[in-house]
Write a protein that holds these residues in place. Structure first.
Motif, PDB file in Angstrom:
ATOM      1  N   LYS A  35       0.830  -1.192   0.106  1.00 61.49           N
ATOM      2  CA  LYS A  35      -0.004  -0.016   0.071  1.00 61.49           C
ATOM      3  C   LYS A  35       0.827   1.203   0.176  1.00 61.49           C
ATOM      4  O   LYS A  35       0.349   2.316  -0.446  1.00 61.49           O
ATOM      5  CB  LYS A  35      -1.203   0.018   1.181  1.00 61.49           C
ATOM      6  N   HIS A  36       2.092   1.218   0.749  1.00 61.51           N
ATOM      7  CA  HIS A  36       2.804   2.505   0.722  1.00 61.51           C
ATOM      8  C   HIS A  36       4.277   2.528   0.043  1.00 61.51           C
ATOM      9  O   HIS A  36       4.786   3.397   0.191  1.00 61.51           O
ATOM     10  CB  HIS A  36       3.028   2.530   2.254  1.00 61.51           C
ATOM     11  N   GLU A  37       4.229   1.661  -0.736  1.00 55.72           N
ATOM     12  CA  GLU A  37       5.558   1.461  -1.410  1.00 55.72           C
ATOM     13  C   GLU A  37       5.679   2.707  -2.630  1.00 55.72           C
ATOM     14  O   GLU A  37       4.601   2.883  -3.330  1.00 55.72           O
ATOM     15  CB  GLU A  37       5.847   0.359  -2.194  1.00 55.72           C
ATOM     16  N   ARG A  38       6.640   3.341  -2.785  1.00 59.51           N
ATOM     17  CA  ARG A  38       6.864   4.618  -3.654  1.00 59.51           C
ATOM     18  C   ARG A  38       6.630   4.115  -5.025  1.00 59.51           C
ATOM     19  O   ARG A  38       5.969   5.023  -5.882  1.00 59.51           O
ATOM     20  CB  ARG A  38       8.149   5.303  -3.368  1.00 59.51           C
ATOM     21  N   ASP A  39       7.462   3.059  -5.597  1.00 54.19           N
ATOM     22  CA  ASP A  39       7.517   2.764  -6.787  1.00 54.19           C
ATOM     23  C   ASP A  39       7.081   1.475  -7.520  1.00 54.19           C
ATOM     24  O   ASP A  39       7.068   1.048  -8.524  1.00 54.19           O
ATOM     25  CB  ASP A  39       9.150   2.941  -7.573  1.00 54.19           C
ATOM     26  N   GLN A  40       6.516   0.713  -6.591  1.00 47.77           N
ATOM     27  CA  GLN A  40       5.862  -0.609  -6.701  1.00 47.77           C
ATOM     28  C   GLN A  40       6.835  -1.344  -7.706  1.00 47.77           C
ATOM     29  O   GLN A  40       6.285  -2.189  -8.500  1.00 47.77           O
ATOM     30  CB  GLN A  40       4.617  -0.264  -7.777  1.00 47.77           C
ATOM     31  N   ARG A  41       7.972  -1.519  -7.381  1.00 47.13           N
ATOM     32  CA  ARG A  41       8.699  -2.620  -8.134  1.00 47.13           C
ATOM     33  C   ARG A  41       9.461  -3.529  -7.255  1.00 47.13           C
ATOM     34  O   ARG A  41      10.046  -4.638  -7.765  1.00 47.13           O
ATOM     35  CB  ARG A  41      10.092  -1.843  -8.561  1.00 47.13           C
TER      36      ARG A  41
END
Length: 137
Positions: free
Chosen positions: A26-32
């Motif tokens: 939910k809180h990851e900056r870049d979704q990698r």
């Protein structure tokens, strides 16, 4: 092609660890980021490759840019990829590494007793399943 994101090796039956994965999604900056349960075949191998007993893990592992970080170093590296309230824990950088690791070890050793244990690893939501595999080499 862009560089593969970091890999988080986590305990899939630990309520704290699984909750941390959900928070990160939910809180990851870049979704990698990729997530690998230590109970999976790939997770067991990754653990053994880095000196972690997959049957009695005392640390999760955060692998980024070819570098494996465990215990408090892994937590702090993970937090750098997030936004949201958990980033307050980055103040942990102010503590000496032995003190940070001592705190980490106390929580890790007692995680099932304090937070609970699941009977099995949860399956990720269909839209997130691609993030629960190791990236292609």
């Amino acid at each position: 092609m862009s560089e593969a994101g970091p890999v988080w090796l986590y305990d899939g039956v630990c309520v704290l660890c699984s909750g941390g994965v959900q928070y990160t999604l939910k809180h990851e900056r870049d979704q990698r980021m990729r997530f690998i349960a230590i109970q999976s075949l790939a997770g067991r191998q990754l653990a053994r490759d880095h000196g972690i007993d997959p049957d009695d893990p005392e640390s999760f592992l955060f692998v980024e840019k070819g570098r494996a970080l465990a215990k408090s170093d892994g937590v702090l590296a993970l937090l750098k990829h997030l936004h949201g309230p958990a980033r307050i824990l980055l103040v942990g950088h102010l503590l000496p590494k032995p003190a940070r690791d001592w705190l980490y070890e106390r929580v890790a050793r007692n995680r099932y007793r304090i937070f609970g244990r699941k009977s099995h690893c949860e399956l990720p939501a269909p839209e997130q399943r691609h993030r629960f595999t190791l990236p292609e080499a």
